[in-house]
Structures are given as structure tokens and as C-alpha cells.
Design an enzyme around this catalytic site. Structure first.
Site, mmCIF file in Angstrom:
data_model
loop_
_atom_site.group_PDB
_atom_site.id
_atom_site.type_symbol
_atom_site.label_atom_id
_atom_site.label_comp_id
_atom_site.label_asym_id
_atom_site.label_seq_id
_atom_site.Cartn_x
_atom_site.Cartn_y
_atom_site.Cartn_z
ATOM 1 N N LYS A 22 -1.291 -11.754 0.474
ATOM 2 C CA LYS A 22 -1.751 -10.947 -0.669
ATOM 3 C C LYS A 22 -2.071 -9.513 -0.242
ATOM 4 C CE LYS A 22 -6.255 -11.002 -2.174
ATOM 5 N NZ LYS A 22 -6.899 -9.723 -2.446
ATOM 6 N N ASN A 23 -2.907 -9.379 0.791
ATOM 7 C CA ASN A 23 -3.397 -8.032 1.100
ATOM 8 C C ASN A 23 -2.335 -7.139 1.743
ATOM 9 O OD1 ASN A 23 -5.766 -8.616 -0.158
ATOM 10 N ND2 ASN A 23 -6.920 -9.034 1.712
ATOM 11 N N CYS A 117 -13.160 -8.086 -6.459
ATOM 12 C CA CYS A 117 -14.298 -9.001 -6.356
ATOM 13 C C CYS A 117 -15.610 -8.237 -6.249
ATOM 14 C CB CYS A 117 -14.140 -9.885 -5.111
ATOM 15 S SG CYS A 117 -12.783 -11.053 -5.232
ATOM 16 N N ARG A 122 -18.895 -1.032 -2.966
ATOM 17 C CA ARG A 122 -17.579 -0.891 -2.322
ATOM 18 C C ARG A 122 -17.173 0.575 -2.507
ATOM 19 N NH1 ARG A 122 -13.739 -6.025 -3.631
ATOM 20 N NH2 ARG A 122 -12.689 -5.313 -1.744
ATOM 21 N N ASP A 305 -13.061 -12.535 4.785
ATOM 22 C CA ASP A 305 -12.414 -13.299 3.712
ATOM 23 C C ASP A 305 -12.364 -14.804 4.012
ATOM 24 O OD1 ASP A 305 -12.085 -10.908 2.456
ATOM 25 O OD2 ASP A 305 -9.967 -10.669 2.960
ATOM 26 N N ARG A 397 -6.046 -15.128 -8.473
ATOM 27 C CA ARG A 397 -5.720 -13.760 -8.056
ATOM 28 C C ARG A 397 -5.083 -13.755 -6.670
ATOM 29 N NH1 ARG A 397 -10.508 -10.479 -7.415
ATOM 30 N NH2 ARG A 397 -8.917 -9.421 -6.241
HETATM 31 N N1 EPU Z 1 -16.218 1.199 2.674
HETATM 32 C C1 EPU Z 1 -16.915 2.374 2.545
HETATM 33 N N2 EPU Z 1 -16.194 3.505 2.221
HETATM 34 C C2 EPU Z 1 -14.866 3.503 2.023
HETATM 35 C C3 EPU Z 1 -14.141 2.296 2.150
HETATM 36 C C4 EPU Z 1 -14.860 1.151 2.487
HETATM 37 O O1 EPU Z 1 -18.128 2.428 2.707
HETATM 38 O O2 EPU Z 1 -14.289 4.563 1.707
HETATM 39 C C5 EPU Z 1 -16.949 -0.034 3.012
HETATM 40 C C6 EPU Z 1 -16.881 -1.036 1.858
HETATM 41 O O3 EPU Z 1 -17.932 -0.816 0.951
HETATM 42 C C7 EPU Z 1 -16.966 -2.364 2.559
HETATM 43 C C8 EPU Z 1 -16.345 -2.100 3.937
HETATM 44 O O4 EPU Z 1 -16.310 -0.690 4.092
HETATM 45 O O5 EPU Z 1 -18.326 -2.703 2.745
HETATM 46 C C9 EPU Z 1 -14.954 -2.663 4.126
HETATM 47 O O6 EPU Z 1 -14.078 -2.098 3.159
HETATM 48 P P1 EPU Z 1 -12.511 -2.082 3.396
HETATM 49 O O7 EPU Z 1 -12.001 -0.762 2.956
HETATM 50 O O8 EPU Z 1 -12.205 -2.518 4.790
HETATM 51 O O9 EPU Z 1 -12.040 -3.215 2.414
HETATM 52 P P2 EPU Z 1 -11.173 -3.116 1.097
HETATM 53 O O10 EPU Z 1 -9.975 -2.275 1.309
HETATM 54 O O11 EPU Z 1 -12.059 -2.828 -0.059
HETATM 55 C C10 EPU Z 1 -9.682 -5.145 1.860
HETATM 56 C C11 EPU Z 1 -9.267 -6.429 1.220
HETATM 57 C C12 EPU Z 1 -10.451 -7.353 1.104
HETATM 58 C C13 EPU Z 1 -11.031 -7.594 2.495
HETATM 59 C C14 EPU Z 1 -11.356 -6.259 3.198
HETATM 60 C C15 EPU Z 1 -11.814 -6.422 4.625
HETATM 61 C C16 EPU Z 1 -7.484 -5.736 -0.223
HETATM 62 C C17 EPU Z 1 -7.016 -5.483 -1.599
HETATM 63 N N3 EPU Z 1 -8.734 -6.137 -0.095
HETATM 64 O O12 EPU Z 1 -10.706 -4.619 0.990
HETATM 65 O O13 EPU Z 1 -9.951 -8.568 0.589
HETATM 66 O O14 EPU Z 1 -12.241 -8.323 2.392
HETATM 67 O O15 EPU Z 1 -10.181 -5.417 3.170
HETATM 68 O O16 EPU Z 1 -10.864 -7.087 5.382
HETATM 69 O O17 EPU Z 1 -6.739 -5.612 0.742
HETATM 70 C C18 EPU Z 1 -10.080 -10.665 -0.419
HETATM 71 O O18 EPU Z 1 -8.856 -10.776 -0.192
HETATM 72 O O19 EPU Z 1 -10.795 -11.628 -0.807
HETATM 73 C C19 EPU Z 1 -10.717 -9.372 -0.200
HETATM 74 C C20 EPU Z 1 -11.920 -9.064 -0.699
#
Ligand code: EPU
Length: 427
Positions: A22-23, A117, A122, A305, A397
Site C-alpha cells: 500500500k505505502n 488514520c 500529523r 504499523d 483501506r
Molecule cells: N511528522 C512531522 N512533520 C512532518 C512529517 C511528519 O512532525 O512534516 C511527524 C508525524 O507527525 C509523525 C512522524 O513524523 O509523528 C512520522 O511521520 P511520517 O511522515 O514518517 O509518516 P506518514 O508519511 O504520515 C507513512 C505511512 C504510515 C506509516 C508512517 C511511518 C503512508 C501513506 N503512510 O505516514 O502508514 O505509519 O509512514 O512509517 O505511507 C499505515 O499504513 O497504517 C500508516 C499509518
């Protein structure tokens, strides 16, 4: 409204095949807009997050054709707008990858603040910092994120925290920028490498993906490519835990065992027997589960995850386990649901203390988010009696045909009710 009904107690037995990640898919499909020619993408998972990505692609003018159940052809030549409206963007987190992709393609993008989620704050400050460093002006007004640049110029970017989303977004924006971009403190997840491989197959010059320094030499244009998405690390991990929780014996096919290492090592410590092959992994629950401490970390650490699933497994173990969530502020909302099933877990901020109770009991519960929903399925499979899980749209999802895959390996699970999932139109 649909729900899953699970009669627990069956040991999982047999073979299951893992779908595309997915990701990775939610980044690779938006990346295809950067190409000047059509791209063919294989091993695309059939999940509702992908339906929404396809809807966004169609809305901005791309042509999307489904060549078979898991193969899409994306023709980006008629894209006419850099705007993704609220109704589409709010459905999922990954809608924000259209910011980087459209900025890279058209020099500007306007995308509504993303959904996804509810796991606590975030923030997207690192995404905006990255775009800014490349020369884009960024603003957030009336819920829309706006980025635009006369010209994108390669830059040196040091992320304050390790972030998957910002690493991907900056890669997307930088592939066609003038000159060299260096991302330091980059995320190293397998899907970062997969996205880099896809972009490189289109003619991009990205080096170092999978390490914490990624270098991107901007190119003038990108051509079409045919690419197959990697298998889903978290779907595989979820089946591994399901086998362990039920004392089952399953062969999980179409995986990259290296991507599963942090999960494998933890499960072995808990007492699960695991055998690795080239592209499959056998998981045998020994019937005896040991306590363990788990701390979620960016890759190659234990993935956040998989945190709800491993916490669920540890409720069945002997002794006290401590789970520390270090990525999200609020990823223990599902614990109240597990308590209904007899779990003994106390949560203080980002730490959960699990007192192993040995067995769970079926109960009506609600999926609070995607991985929480997967954890509740595992709990229901291991429990005595019947579990009914509501709000399963969260689960759909990110998991392709999860109840069919589980039924095929011996689970007593069925879906009842009226479908909520809206399939992408015009396919
Ligand atoms: N963060 C910041 N500032 C930013 C970006 C992130 O403070 O500009 C913080 C977030 O608040 C969070 C942490 O950094 O606490 C990690 O965020 P990250 O950007 O790594 O995650 P994401 O891109 O929002 C993706 C996956 C998530 C997975 C995370 C970590 C997708 C669409 N989502 O989220 O997937 O948990 O990376 O590996 O790729 C899931 O599949 O269940 C899921 C939540």
C-alpha cells in the site's frame, strides 16, 4: 454498514499470497504524473486507498486503465489542473503526494489538507520546509496547501525528524529540479527505495535511497516505464502475527524476507518458529508465547504499523510486556477495544504495559483505524467465541481481500452487511 464476524479458535493452516505494498503504491501512482508518457504499474493492491488515488488521477485529467486485477496503465499527458479538492484529498494521507508530483510537473500544486488514520498530530512542516528549500513558496489557506515555484532548484535539505511522507514528497518535487538535491536524515523504508527505483526506471537520477542520505540529480524529462510494486511488508507481518496468535502453521508467499527482519526477530524472541526462503516465509506458532518489550522505530526498526498487531499477540503471552510507540502521539486508541475482549493493558502516553492474560474472549468491537482493525481481527481469530468488528472500512483501506485470504487458510470469518466501499468509477 458492513462488519466482520469471526468465530475464534481455528489454527491458521496453509498458504497465503501477499499483495503489492500500500505505502509504495500510494506514492508510485502519483509519481506517474511526472512522466511525459504512459506508465504501466503492476502488483497494485486492490484496496480502497488506491481507489481514491485513482479518483484523484482521473479528476486532474490523467487517463487510468485497468489492464487486469492488479495492473494499471496511467497516461498523464492530458493532466490539466494542479488542484486536488477537499472531497478527494480528505479520504487519505497519501493525497499529499500530489503536492510534490504536481509541483515537479507543473510548477505549482493546490491540495487540500490530507486525511488518513487518526494517530495524533500529523504535522507536514518538513514537507513544506523541503519544498521551500527547492525554491517554492508555500502557504496553507482555507484548508488548502498551496505550493508554487517559478523554477525549482536543487538544494541541501536536512530533515529535523525522520519522515516517510516528506522524504517521498521532496523526491517527487526534486526529480525534475535544476541541479542536485541532497536529502539528509531521509527515511529508509522499503517503499522509499521502491519509489526511487520506479522514478529511476523513468529516467530519474536518484542515488542512496535506503540510506539516510539521498541524492537526486534533476533531469529535464521522464519517460514511460513498466514497473512492479514490492510486496506489502505490513500485510505480511500481519499474517505472521495471525499465525503466531492462533498457534497455526502458514507459508506466506510473495514476500521479501529482508523487509520483514525486525518483525521476524521479535516474533522469534516471543517463541514463534520462522523459516525464511527466497520469496516466502513459514511461520509456525509453537503454542507458547513469551513476553517481550517492543519499541517502534523508523526502518530498519520495528514498524509502528505493526504495533497494534504485536501488542495483541503479547496479550496472549505469559508475563508483562512493555510497548513504546515512538512515531505517533496517539496510537493506542484500540486498547479500549482489546479490553472488551479481556486484555489487561494500561496506557500512559506513548507507553503501554501489557499483562499477558493467556486468552481473549470474543466481543463486539470497533476498528478505530487501519492497523487497529487488523489487530482486532487477530484478536478475534485467537479468542474463544464470536467477535464482531464494526467500521471495517478502515481495514479495507489497506488490506486486499483480508477475510477471503484468512478463510482460505482456515479462519471462520465472514463479512456481513451492505458494502461501504465505493469503487473508483470509470475503470
Ligand atoms: N511528522 C512531522 N512533520 C512532518 C512529517 C511528519 O512532525 O512534516 C511527524 C508525524 O507527525 C509523525 C512522524 O513524523 O509523528 C512520522 O511521520 P511520517 O511522515 O514518517 O509518516 P506518514 O508519511 O504520515 C507513512 C505511512 C504510515 C506509516 C508512517 C511511518 C503512508 C501513506 N503512510 O505516514 O502508514 O505509519 O509512514 O512509517 O505511507 C499505515 O499504513 O497504517 C500508516 C499509518
Amino acid at each position: 454498514m458492513e462488519k466482520y464476524i469471526i468465530n475464534g479458535g481455528n489454527k491458521l493452516h496453509g498458504e497465503v499470497s501477499i499483495s503489492g505494498a500500500k505505502n509504495a503504491a500510494v506514492a508510485i501512482l502519483p509519481a506517474a504524473v511526472l512522466s511525459d508518457e504512459p506508465c504501466i504499474i503492476e502488483n497494485v493492491p486492490n484496496i480502497s486507498d488506491i481507489d481514491y488515488i485513482i479518483k484523484i488521477l482521473l479528476a486532474i485529467g490523467a487517463e487510468v486503465t485497468m489492464l487486469n486485477k492488479s495492473t494499471l496503465r496511467i497516461d498523464p499527458r492530458r493532466i490539466h489542473t494542479p488542484e486536488v479538492e477537499y472531497e478527494l484529498a480528505k479520504k487519505m494521507r497519501a493525497s499529499y503526494y500530489f503536492l510534490g508530483a504536481l509541483l515537479g510537473k507543473m510548477g505549482s500544486a493546490r491540495v487540500s489538507m490530507p486525511g488518513g488514520c487518526d494517530l495524533g498530530t500529523r504535522s507536514i512542516d518538513q514537507h513544506l520546509k523541503g519544498f521551500n528549500s527547492l525554491g517554492a513558496e508555500c502557504s496553507v489557506e482555507h484548508g488548502m496547501i498551496q505550493v508554487s515555484a517559478e523554477r525549482l532548484v536543487g538544494a541541501h535539505i536536512y530533515f529535523d525528524i525522520v519522515t516517510v511522507g516528506a522524504t517521498i514528497n521532496v523526491m517527487l518535487a526534486a526529480v525534475k529540479a535544476d541541479g542536485m538535491t541532497v536529502i539528509e536524515n531521509a527515511a529508509k523504508e522499503p517503499h522509499i527505495v521502491d519509489l526511487a527505483n520506479f522514478l529511476n526506471s523513468m529516467g530519474a537520477e536518484i542515488m542512496g535511497a535506503g540510506t539516510d542520505v539521498i541524492k537526486i540529480r534533476g533531469v529535464k524529462s521522464l519517460h514511460g516505464a513498466q514497473y512492479s510494486i514490492i510486496p506489502d511488508q505490513i500485510e505480511a507481518g500481519t499474517f505472521m502475527v495471525a499465525a503466531a496468535a492462533t498457534g497455526g502453521d502458514i507459508l506466506i508467499k510473495n514476500v521479501i524476507p529482508k523487509h520483514l527482519e525486525s518483525i521476524t526477530v521479535k516474533l522469534q524472541k516471543i517463541g514463534v518458529h520462522i523459516e525464511e526462503f527466497d520469496d516466502s516465509i513459514r511461520v509456525v506458532g509453537t503454542g507458547h508465547l513469551e513476553r517481550a518489550n517492543v519499541k517502534t522505530m523508523p526502518h530498519p526498526g520495528f514498524p509502528t504499523d505493526m504495533q497494534p498487531q504485536i501488542t495483541t499477540l503479547l496479550t496472549l503471552a505469559e508475563g508483562t510486556s512493555i510497548i513504546t510507540e515512538s512515531i505517533y502521539d496517539s496510537r493506542f486508541k484500540y486498547v479500549d477495544e482489546l479490553r472488551r475482549m479481556g486484555a489487561d493493558i494500561s496506557v500512559d502516553g506513548k507507553v503501554a504495559v501489557v499483562e499477558g492474560v493467556g486468552r481473549l474472549m470474543g466481543a463486539p468491537v470497533r476498528a478505530t483505524d487501519l492497523r487497529a482493525g487488523a489487530a482486532l481481527i487477530i484478536a478475534g481469530l485467537a479468542a474463544t467465541g464470536t467477535t464482531e468488528i464494526e467500521d471495517i472500512h478502515h481495514i479495507e483501506r489497506g488490506y486486499e481481500d483480508i477475510e477471503k485470504k484468512l478463510r482460505a487458510i482456515g479462519a471462520d470469518i465472514k463479512k456481513v452487511g451492505v458494502p461501504e466501499r465505493v469503487l473508483a468509477q470509470a475503470l
